[in-house]
Motif scaffolding. Structure first.
Motif, short mmCIF file in Angstrom:
data_model
loop_
_atom_site.label_atom_id
_atom_site.label_comp_id
_atom_site.label_asym_id
_atom_site.label_seq_id
_atom_site.Cartn_x
_atom_site.Cartn_y
_atom_site.Cartn_z
N ALA A 21 -6.48 -25.66 26.17
CA ALA A 21 -6.95 -24.32 25.85
C ALA A 21 -5.39 -22.79 25.93
N ARG A 22 -4.41 -23.27 26.51
CA ARG A 22 -3.10 -22.57 26.45
C ARG A 22 -2.12 -22.77 25.41
N ARG A 23 -2.87 -24.11 25.13
CA ARG A 23 -1.72 -24.20 23.43
C ARG A 23 -2.85 -23.90 21.75
N ALA A 24 -3.36 -24.26 21.86
CA ALA A 24 -4.43 -24.23 20.51
C ALA A 24 -5.79 -23.13 21.43
N GLY A 25 -5.97 -22.13 22.66
CA GLY A 25 -7.16 -21.67 22.49
C GLY A 25 -7.30 -20.32 23.39
N LEU A 26 -7.70 -19.25 23.88
CA LEU A 26 -7.98 -18.08 23.61
C LEU A 26 -5.83 -17.70 24.81
N CYS A 27 -5.88 -18.98 25.71
CA CYS A 27 -5.08 -18.11 26.53
C CYS A 27 -3.85 -18.51 26.13
N GLY A 28 -3.49 -18.99 24.73
CA GLY A 28 -1.99 -18.76 23.64
C GLY A 28 -0.85 -18.00 23.93
N ALA A 29 -2.26 -17.28 23.73
CA ALA A 29 -1.72 -15.68 23.44
C ALA A 29 -1.02 -14.18 24.56
N LEU A 30 -1.50 -15.11 25.42
CA LEU A 30 -0.77 -14.64 26.92
C LEU A 30 -0.03 -14.46 27.76
N ASP A 88 -12.68 -24.69 22.45
CA ASP A 88 -13.19 -24.03 22.33
C ASP A 88 -13.45 -22.48 23.63
N PHE A 89 -13.45 -21.03 23.18
CA PHE A 89 -14.12 -20.21 23.90
C PHE A 89 -15.53 -19.37 23.96
N LEU A 90 -16.20 -19.41 25.42
CA LEU A 90 -17.42 -19.17 25.23
C LEU A 90 -17.54 -17.81 25.81
N GLY A 91 -18.25 -16.75 25.63
CA GLY A 91 -18.26 -15.63 25.38
C GLY A 91 -18.20 -14.61 24.50
N ARG A 92 -18.80 -13.75 24.85
CA ARG A 92 -19.09 -12.49 23.48
C ARG A 92 -18.56 -11.09 24.05
N PRO A 93 -17.58 -10.87 24.32
CA PRO A 93 -16.32 -9.80 24.79
C PRO A 93 -16.85 -8.17 23.98
N GLY A 129 -6.12 -9.98 20.68
CA GLY A 129 -7.63 -9.48 20.08
C GLY A 129 -7.39 -10.76 18.57
N GLN A 130 -6.44 -10.88 18.54
CA GLN A 130 -6.18 -11.43 16.77
C GLN A 130 -6.60 -13.37 17.08
N ASN A 131 -6.60 -13.22 18.34
CA ASN A 131 -6.53 -15.26 19.28
C ASN A 131 -8.34 -15.07 18.83
N LEU A 132 -8.83 -13.84 18.66
CA LEU A 132 -10.82 -14.09 19.35
C LEU A 132 -10.63 -13.83 18.04
N LEU A 133 -10.25 -12.93 17.14
CA LEU A 133 -10.97 -12.90 16.07
C LEU A 133 -10.94 -13.78 14.79
N HIS A 135 -11.16 -17.06 16.10
CA HIS A 135 -11.92 -17.72 16.69
C HIS A 135 -13.03 -17.50 15.94
N ALA A 136 -13.48 -16.13 16.49
CA ALA A 136 -14.81 -15.97 15.74
C ALA A 136 -15.12 -16.20 13.87
N LEU A 137 -13.81 -15.96 12.66
CA LEU A 137 -13.99 -15.94 11.84
C LEU A 137 -13.93 -17.28 11.49
N ASN A 138 -13.52 -18.75 12.30
CA ASN A 138 -13.38 -20.31 12.34
C ASN A 138 -14.92 -20.58 12.61
#
Length: 237
Positions: A21-30, A88-93, A129-133, A135-138
């Motif tokens: 998740a750090r390389r290809a998921g949400l946390c990669g943006a942190l 994948d990321f589970l949740g709906r911010p 925010g871009q990563n979450l967007l 993910h949602a678009l994918n």
């Protein structure tokens, strides 16, 4: 330069260094500081197959396993509407609750953290925010692909497309010419429900793929592919 990169790597929490998740998921943006803060508040845990994943004030990264998404109707009927795989990321911010139920289809490993931390970090990190967007678009693209598949593909193409989806997500680093094996995470009845087919049709199309040498089936659930190229050719895309 190399010394600075090594120092930054050393600052990354140990549990995060090898996490997909750090390389290809949400946390990669942190940033490293944010990653350390999130790691302190996170918890890793496993849930057994058939366990419902409750909306309990947390978000989660899927570390391994498969999560099934379903939509229940008022009379009790259920429709499978999608799947989540690692990372994948589970949740709906910031979103209201939706009538979608998440259930562990296999044993699932999760890294969970409070929603408040992610929603606060969104204000400080445009890349998050871009990563979450993205993910949602994918996920939207995947849903549109399945709309086309379920509406226009033949039964044979639907079954091949389903197997290809599982194979690609079981091993995201796959090479089309390499072999791969996996256990079907769904029963034939569940596959039929997802694809809008009968159980008999699913069984017949699996047998046809086996007869044509595209797949091997062991004990009804274990699937082996000599090459994914052959399976891709049967998908009708």
């Amino acid at each position: 330069m190399a010394a600075r990169q090594h120092a930054r790597q050393a600052d990354i929490p140990a549990t995060c260094r090898s996490c997909e998740a750090r390389r290809a998921g949400l946390c990669g943006a942190l940033r490293v500081r944010q990653l350390a803060e999130l790691a302190k508040a996170s918890s890793r845990h496993e849930v057994l197959a058939a366990t419902e994943l409750a909306d309990d004030g947390t978000y989660s990264n899927v570390l391994s396993g498969i999560v099934k998404l379903t939509r229940n109707l008022s009379d009790g009927r259920q429709q499978i509407v999608g799947f989540h795989f690692a990372p994948d990321f589970l949740g709906r911010p910031f979103g209201a609750k939706r009538p979608i139920r998440a259930e562990a289809l296999t044993k699932v490993a999760l890294c969970s953290f409070p929603k408040t931390i992610i929603e606060r970090m969104l204000d400080d990190s445009p890349k998050l925010g871009q990563n979450l967007l993205n993910h949602a678009l994918n996920k939207l693209d995947e849903a549109r692909d399945w709309m086309a598949a379920l509406g226009r593909k033949t039964a044979s193409e639907k079954v091949a497309s389903f197997l290809l989806m599982i194979a690609r997500n079981i091993d995201p680093a796959y090479h089309p010419a390499s072999s791969i094996s996996f256990d079907l995470p769904l029963t034939r009845a569940d596959i039929a429900d997802f694809l809008g087919l009968t159980i008999e049709t699913v069984s017949r199309e699996l047998s046809r793929l086996k007869f044509d040498g595209v797949i091997r089936i062991v004990n009804k659930r274990h699937i082996s592919l000599a090459s994914m190229v052959q399976l891709e050719e049967r998908c009708g895309d």
